[in-house]
Design a protein around this motif. Structure first.
Motif, PDB file in Angstrom:
ATOM      1  N   LEU A  88       1.481  50.233  36.022  1.00 30.16           N
ATOM      2  CA  LEU A  88       0.378  50.406  35.082  1.00 30.16           C
ATOM      3  C   LEU A  88      -0.666  51.365  35.646  1.00 30.16           C
ATOM      4  O   LEU A  88      -1.129  52.281  34.949  1.00 30.16           O
ATOM      5  N   CYS A  89      -1.038  51.140  36.910  1.00 33.08           N
ATOM      6  CA  CYS A  89      -2.010  52.050  37.538  1.00 33.08           C
ATOM      7  C   CYS A  89      -1.484  53.475  37.607  1.00 33.08           C
ATOM      8  O   CYS A  89      -2.214  54.445  37.334  1.00 33.08           O
ATOM      9  N   LEU A 126      -2.008  55.510  22.250  1.00 29.51           N
ATOM     10  CA  LEU A 126      -0.883  54.753  21.717  1.00 29.51           C
ATOM     11  C   LEU A 126       0.342  54.901  22.612  1.00 29.51           C
ATOM     12  O   LEU A 126       1.063  53.926  22.882  1.00 29.51           O
ATOM     13  N   MET A 127       0.571  56.123  23.088  1.00 29.29           N
ATOM     14  CA  MET A 127       1.704  56.349  23.993  1.00 29.29           C
ATOM     15  C   MET A 127       1.516  55.575  25.300  1.00 29.29           C
ATOM     16  O   MET A 127       2.471  55.037  25.862  1.00 29.29           O
ATOM     17  N   THR A 128       0.261  55.493  25.755  1.00 25.23           N
ATOM     18  CA  THR A 128      -0.007  54.743  26.983  1.00 25.23           C
ATOM     19  C   THR A 128       0.311  53.269  26.797  1.00 25.23           C
ATOM     20  O   THR A 128       0.928  52.626  27.657  1.00 25.23           O
ATOM     21  N   VAL A 129      -0.130  52.716  25.652  1.00 22.54           N
ATOM     22  CA  VAL A 129       0.164  51.314  25.371  1.00 22.54           C
ATOM     23  C   VAL A 129       1.672  51.083  25.293  1.00 22.54           C
ATOM     24  O   VAL A 129       2.206  50.099  25.831  1.00 22.54           O
ATOM     25  N   LEU A 130       2.385  52.005  24.598  1.00 21.31           N
ATOM     26  CA  LEU A 130       3.834  51.876  24.487  1.00 21.31           C
ATOM     27  C   LEU A 130       4.500  51.950  25.863  1.00 21.31           C
ATOM     28  O   LEU A 130       5.412  51.166  26.170  1.00 21.31           O
ATOM     29  N   CYS A 165       3.160  51.104  28.662  1.00 22.59           N
ATOM     30  CA  CYS A 165       2.849  49.871  29.387  1.00 22.59           C
ATOM     31  C   CYS A 165       3.749  48.721  28.938  1.00 22.59           C
ATOM     32  O   CYS A 165       4.213  47.923  29.754  1.00 22.59           O
ATOM     33  N   VAL A 166       3.991  48.653  27.607  1.00 24.72           N
ATOM     34  CA  VAL A 166       4.858  47.585  27.091  1.00 24.72           C
ATOM     35  C   VAL A 166       6.270  47.749  27.638  1.00 24.72           C
ATOM     36  O   VAL A 166       6.890  46.798  28.136  1.00 24.72           O
ATOM     37  N   LEU A 167       6.791  49.002  27.529  1.00 18.86           N
ATOM     38  CA  LEU A 167       8.133  49.257  28.064  1.00 18.86           C
ATOM     39  C   LEU A 167       8.170  49.020  29.571  1.00 18.86           C
ATOM     40  O   LEU A 167       9.134  48.462  30.098  1.00 18.86           O
ATOM     41  N   GLY A 168       7.112  49.445  30.258  1.00 15.44           N
ATOM     42  CA  GLY A 168       7.055  49.236  31.701  1.00 15.44           C
ATOM     43  C   GLY A 168       7.009  47.766  32.066  1.00 15.44           C
ATOM     44  O   GLY A 168       7.583  47.347  33.075  1.00 15.44           O
ATOM     45  N   ARG A 221      12.252  42.945  34.440  1.00 15.74           N
ATOM     46  CA  ARG A 221      13.697  42.860  34.672  1.00 15.74           C
ATOM     47  C   ARG A 221      14.033  43.198  36.125  1.00 15.74           C
ATOM     48  O   ARG A 221      14.730  42.458  36.808  1.00 15.74           O
ATOM     49  N   ILE A 222      13.495  44.348  36.589  1.00 15.75           N
ATOM     50  CA  ILE A 222      13.766  44.766  37.970  1.00 15.75           C
ATOM     51  C   ILE A 222      13.151  43.780  38.957  1.00 15.75           C
ATOM     52  O   ILE A 222      13.766  43.394  39.953  1.00 15.75           O
ATOM     53  N   GLY A 223      11.893  43.364  38.648  1.00 16.80           N
ATOM     54  CA  GLY A 223      11.231  42.414  39.540  1.00 16.80           C
ATOM     55  C   GLY A 223      11.965  41.095  39.621  1.00 16.80           C
ATOM     56  O   GLY A 223      12.025  40.467  40.683  1.00 16.80           O
ATOM     57  N   SER A 224      12.528  40.671  38.476  1.00 21.04           N
ATOM     58  CA  SER A 224      13.309  39.439  38.484  1.00 21.04           C
ATOM     59  C   SER A 224      14.534  39.581  39.383  1.00 21.04           C
ATOM     60  O   SER A 224      14.881  38.674  40.144  1.00 21.04           O
ATOM     61  N   HIS A 225      15.210  40.753  39.288  1.00 25.11           N
ATOM     62  CA  HIS A 225      16.350  41.024  40.174  1.00 25.11           C
ATOM     63  C   HIS A 225      15.925  40.866  41.637  1.00 25.11           C
ATOM     64  O   HIS A 225      16.558  40.154  42.423  1.00 25.11           O
TER      65      HIS A 225
END
Length: 491
Positions: A30-31, A184-188, A190-193, A199-203
Motif C-alpha cells: 500500500l505504501c 479510483l485506480m489507486t483504490v482498485l 489497493c483492493v487487488l493488492g 494469498r501470498i502472505g497466507s502461503h
C-alpha cells in the motif's frame, strides 16, 4: 532526546511485530503504491499546470507580438491597448525600455521609476525573446498577476499581465477528473493488492508455521495442500520432501528398534539355550559318571550287571549325541539363510526317503505310515533341513502320540505346497498347543526324557520351515491326535 527516539522506535517495532505477515505485506504494498501513484500524480499535476500556463503565455505572446507590430507601424500605445482583448479578464500592458525602466503602464497611468530589469520575465525576454512568470505580486497595484514579456528588435519589451481572479484560477487549475481517475485506480490497486498479498502472505505464513514445526521435529502428516501456483507447488514439494524424510527417519528408527529387539531376543534365546543345554547335559553326564564310578569301584561285579551299567552309559551317550546334533542344527538355523545352501529339489522325493527310513521305527510301535504325496513338488530349499523337518514330525508321532497310524498328505493351492502330517493318538491339552514349538518345552518331561527326546525337535521344525519362507501350525484333530500343517512356496 536519543533515549526518547530509541523508546519510540522500540515501541513501533514491537507493535509492527504483532501485525500478521499478510497485513505487513499489504501495508508495504500500500505504501509503495501510494508513493508511486502520488509521485506520478504530483508530476502529472505539475505538468498539466505548466502546460496551461504555457498555453496562456502563448495567447499573451500573440497579443505582445501584435502590440510590437503596431508600435512599429507608428500607432500610439494607448490606441493599441484600447483595441486589445484580454484572454482572461482585464489585460495589463506595460512597456519597458532597454534600461529596465517602465515607460508605460495602462493600469497605473504613470511610468514607474523602479528598475524592472531584474524581473524574471524581463530577463528571460532579453535572453530568449520571450518569457513569463506564473505568479507575482505587484507593489504598484497591490494585485497578483500572470506576466508574459516579449522583447522587440529595438530592445523595447512589451509585457502583458492578467490578474489572478476567479476566471484565471479556473483557467490555470489542473483537471481534477484526472485526479479522480487516478484515485479510483489507486483504490482498485489497493483492493487487488489486498487479495494478492493475503494469498501470498497466507502461503508464507503457512510455510513459516511448517518450518517452525519442522524445526521442533513435530510429526506432519495431513498438511492441507497449497494452491496450484508457483509458490504453492514449491510449498507442496517442500512439505512432501519433509514428509518423506519423516517417513524415512521413522522407518529407520522402527527398523533399528526391530533389529535391536531381534538382537535382544537372540541374546535371550541364546542365554536360555545355554541354560537349557547346561540343564539337559547334567542328567546324562551325571548318569554316565555314576555308572563309570560304580564299575571302577566294583571290579568284581558280575558280567550281567556290568553289561547293564554299560548299556546305561551307551544310552546316555546316544542321548548326548542327539542333543549336540540338535543344538548344532538350532545354531545353524539361528545363523540365518546365508549359512544354508539352497537348491531346487523335489519335496515329494525328500518326504518319501524320510518315510522309508522311519518305517522300521514305526513297526516297533505297531504304527503304520500312510504317505500320499504326489511327485513332483519342486521347491527351492535345503534337502538336509527339510529331511530333518519331516523326520522330527514322524519321530515325535511314533514316540509320543500313542496312536497306530500316521497320515502324510500334500496339496497345491495357488502355487503354495501344503503338506499335512497327522496322527490318531491321544493329542495334547489345549494349553500346551501354543508352546509346542518352544525350545526344550516338553508336555511330559519324564516321559520325553525316557524316550530319548531332546526337546528341540519341533523348534527345529519351526525354524527350518521359516528359513524356507514357509509357515507351520499345529491343531488338535476332532477324531483325536494332532495335525501339523506346513506351507511352502512351490516353483
Amino acid at each position: 532526546m536519543a533515549a526518547i527516539l530509541s523508546h519510540v522506535q522500540a515501541t513501533v517495532m514491537s507493535l509492527w511485530s504483532k501485525v500478521s505477515y499478510p497485513s505487513r505485506l499489504f501495508l508495504w504494498l500500500l505504501c509503495y503504491s501510494l508513493l508511486m501513484v502520488g509521485g506520478f500524480v504530483a508530476y502529472q499535476y505539475g505538468r498539466e499546470k505548466e502546460f496551461k500556463a504555457e498555453e496562456l503565455n502563448l495567447r499573451l505572446q500573440l497579443v505582445n507580438e501584435r502590440i510590437l507590430t503596431d508600435l512599429g507601424d507608428g500607432i500610439d500605445i494607448g490606441t493599441i491597448v484600447r483595441g486589445s482583448d484580454s484572454p482572461s479578464g482585464k489585460l495589463r500592458v506595460s512597456l519597458i525600455d532597454r534600461n529596465g525602466r517602465m515607460v508605460y503602464d495602462n493600469f497605473t497611468g504613470n511610468p514607474d521609476s523602479a528598475d524592472h530589469s531584474r524581473r524574471s520575465e524581463v530577463i528571460g525576454a532579453r535572453t530568449r525573446g520571450n518569457a513569463y512568470t506564473v505568479r507575482r505580486h505587484s507593489a504598484s497595484t497591490g494585485d497578483t498577476y500572470f506576466y508574459s514579456a516579449t522583447c522587440g528588435d529595438d530592445g523595447m519589451i512589451v509585457r502583458t499581465a492578467v490578474p489572478y481572479d476567479v476566471s484565471l484560477l479556473e483557467l490555470l487549475e489542473a483537471d481534477y477528473g484526472f485526479l479522480r481517475i487516478m484515485g479510483l485506480m489507486t483504490v482498485l490497486m489497493c483492493v487487488l493488492g489486498f487479495f494478492a498479498t493475503r494469498r501470498i502472505g497466507s502461503h508464507i505464513s503457512r510455510l513459516s508455521d511448517f518450518a517452525s514445526k519442522a524445526e521442533r521435529g513435530e510429526k506432519i502428516y495431513d498438511t492441507a495442500p497449497f494452491p496450484n501456483d508457483e509458490l504453492g507447488r514449491i510449498s507442496n514439494n517442500i512439505v512432501r520432501l519433509y514428509a518423506r524424510l519423516q517417513q524415512a527417519v521413522s522407518d529407520r528408527d522402527r527398523e533399528h528398534r526391530e533389529a535391536l529387539r531381534q538382537q535382544q531376543e537372540k541374546e535371550r534365546i541364546k542365554k536360555q539355550l545355554t541354560n537349557n543345554i547346561n540343564h539337559e547335559l547334567k542328567t546324562p553326564v551325571a548318569s554316565i559318571g555314576v555308572c563309570v564310578e560304580t564299575l571302577i569301584a566294583h571290579p568284581e561285579m558280575d558280567i550281567a550287571k556290568r553289561n547293564e551299567f554299560l548299556r546305561h552309559c551307551q544310552a546316555n551317550s546316544d542321548r548326548l549325541k542327539r542333543l549336540l546334533t540338535d543344538v548344532s542344527m538350532i545354531t545353524r538355523l539361528d545363523d540365518g539363510g546365508n549359512a544354508v545352501a539352497m537348491e531346487i529339489i523335489d519335496l515329494a522325493a525328500v518326504i518319501g526317503e524320510v518315510v522309508d527310513e522311519c518305517i522300521p521305527l514305526a513297526d516297533t510301535k505297531d504304527m503304520t505310515i500312510d504317505c500320499d504325496v504326489k511327485s513332483p513338488l519342486m521347491i527351492k530349499g535345503n534337502q538336509a533341513l527339510l529331511s530333518s523337518v519331516f523326520r522330527n514330525l514322524i519321530d515325535n508321532a511314533v514316540a509320543y502320540s500313542g496312536g497306530n497310524k500316521i497320515d502324510i498328505r500334500s496339496v497345491i493351492i495357488d502355487s503354495k505346497i501344503i503338506v499335512i502330517v497327522a496322527d490318531n493318538g491321544a493329542g495334547v491339552a489345549d494349553e500346551h498347543l501354543p508352546r509346542l514349538f518352544e525350545r526344550f518345552y516338553r508336555v511330559d518331561k519324564g516321559r520325553s526324557r525316557a524316550a530319548g527326546g531332546t526337546g528341540l525337535g519341533l523348534a527345529i521344525v519351526k525354524n527350518a520351515v521359516i528359513l524356507h519362507g514357509g509357515t507351520v501350525g499345529v491343531a488338535k484333530r476332532s477324531s483325536g491326535g494332532l495335525i501339523f500343517t506346513i506351507t511352502l512356496s512351490g516353483l
